[in-house]
Design a protein around this motif. Structure first.
Motif, PDB file in Angstrom:
ATOM      1  N   THR A  33      32.356   2.208  30.469  1.00  0.00           N
ATOM      2  CA  THR A  33      32.539   2.945  29.228  1.00  0.00           C
ATOM      3  C   THR A  33      31.622   4.167  29.178  1.00  0.00           C
ATOM      4  O   THR A  33      30.477   4.116  29.622  1.00  0.00           O
ATOM      5  CB  THR A  33      32.248   2.045  28.025  1.00  0.00           C
ATOM      6  N   GLY A  35      30.469   7.246  26.265  1.00  0.00           N
ATOM      7  CA  GLY A  35      30.544   7.456  24.827  1.00  0.00           C
ATOM      8  C   GLY A  35      29.682   8.603  24.355  1.00  0.00           C
ATOM      9  O   GLY A  35      28.839   9.123  25.096  1.00  0.00           O
ATOM     10  N   TYR A  37      27.188   9.622  21.130  1.00  0.00           N
ATOM     11  CA  TYR A  37      26.383   9.162  20.015  1.00  0.00           C
ATOM     12  C   TYR A  37      25.773  10.391  19.361  1.00  0.00           C
ATOM     13  O   TYR A  37      25.715  11.467  19.961  1.00  0.00           O
ATOM     14  CB  TYR A  37      25.274   8.226  20.499  1.00  0.00           C
ATOM     15  N   LEU A  47      26.912   5.511  17.029  1.00  0.00           N
ATOM     16  CA  LEU A  47      28.076   5.743  17.878  1.00  0.00           C
ATOM     17  C   LEU A  47      29.056   6.673  17.171  1.00  0.00           C
ATOM     18  O   LEU A  47      29.372   6.478  16.003  1.00  0.00           O
ATOM     19  CB  LEU A  47      28.768   4.423  18.202  1.00  0.00           C
ATOM     20  N   GLY A  50      33.807   6.192  21.785  1.00  0.00           N
ATOM     21  CA  GLY A  50      33.676   5.649  23.125  1.00  0.00           C
ATOM     22  C   GLY A  50      35.016   5.587  23.816  1.00  0.00           C
ATOM     23  O   GLY A  50      36.064   5.554  23.152  1.00  0.00           O
ATOM     24  N   THR A  52      36.861   3.817  27.490  1.00  0.00           N
ATOM     25  CA  THR A  52      36.729   3.017  28.703  1.00  0.00           C
ATOM     26  C   THR A  52      37.294   3.780  29.900  1.00  0.00           C
ATOM     27  O   THR A  52      37.971   4.811  29.735  1.00  0.00           O
ATOM     28  CB  THR A  52      37.476   1.687  28.570  1.00  0.00           C
ATOM     29  N   THR A  57      40.045   3.843  23.475  1.00  0.00           N
ATOM     30  CA  THR A  57      39.066   4.581  22.688  1.00  0.00           C
ATOM     31  C   THR A  57      38.705   3.849  21.402  1.00  0.00           C
ATOM     32  O   THR A  57      39.465   3.013  20.907  1.00  0.00           O
ATOM     33  CB  THR A  57      39.598   5.975  22.313  1.00  0.00           C
ATOM     34  N   CYS A  95      25.364  11.891  25.191  1.00  0.00           N
ATOM     35  CA  CYS A  95      26.356  11.227  26.024  1.00  0.00           C
ATOM     36  C   CYS A  95      25.714   9.974  26.623  1.00  0.00           C
ATOM     37  O   CYS A  95      24.524   9.979  26.968  1.00  0.00           O
ATOM     38  CB  CYS A  95      26.801  12.177  27.131  1.00  0.00           C
ATOM     39  N   ASP A  98      27.843   3.652  30.580  1.00  0.00           N
ATOM     40  CA  ASP A  98      27.532   2.238  30.750  1.00  0.00           C
ATOM     41  C   ASP A  98      28.011   1.742  32.107  1.00  0.00           C
ATOM     42  O   ASP A  98      29.183   1.904  32.454  1.00  0.00           O
ATOM     43  CB  ASP A  98      28.209   1.415  29.650  1.00  0.00           C
ATOM     44  N   SER A 103      22.541   1.293  31.319  1.00  0.00           N
ATOM     45  CA  SER A 103      23.117   2.423  30.590  1.00  0.00           C
ATOM     46  C   SER A 103      22.237   3.642  30.807  1.00  0.00           C
ATOM     47  O   SER A 103      21.009   3.528  30.881  1.00  0.00           O
ATOM     48  CB  SER A 103      23.196   2.111  29.097  1.00  0.00           C
TER      49      SER A 103
END
Length: 115
Positions: A33, A35, A37, A47, A50, A52, A57, A95, A98, A103
């Motif tokens: 994933t 994402g 933030y 968040l 996000g 995958t 999403t 950004c 994961d 992470s």
């Protein structure tokens, strides 16, 4: 290790648009994933959206219908298209990538929305 470099932040008037980009390098083959933030002054990091590897999403309620996250796996890049920006969207946008046991975060890019 994964290195993340964000770009695209800046100053925009309320109602305007910006597109953020985050390019990943290094051990990108096992990123799952990715994402976006954000952290506004005096607030916790939250968040925004996000995505995958397969393209599923999720969005914070506050940005649904205004922001769109997308991803180019070939370029190891994730994007955040932000439309109808509001002053409350002002924050540093980070950004995140994961992997299974780790992470990684980018340094952040500042978005300022003036009223």
């Amino acid at each position: 290790q994964v290195q993340l470099v964000e770009s695209g932040g800046g100053l925009v008037q309320a109602g305007g648009s910006l597109r953020l980009s985050c390019a990943a390098s290094g051990s990108t083959f096992n990123i799952n994933t990715m994402g976006w933030y954000r952290q506004a002054p005096g607030k916790q990091r939250e968040l925004v959206a996000g995505i995958t590897r397969g393209g599923s999403t999720n969005y914070a309620d506050s940005v649904k219908g205004r922001f769109t996250i997308s991803r180019d796996n070939a370029k190891n890049t994730v994007y955040l298209q932000m439309n109808s920006l509001k002053p409350e969207d002002t924050a540093v946008y980070y950004c995140k990538a994961d992997r299974r046991f780790r992470s990684d975060w980018g340094q952040g890019t500042l978005v300022t929305v003036s009223s």
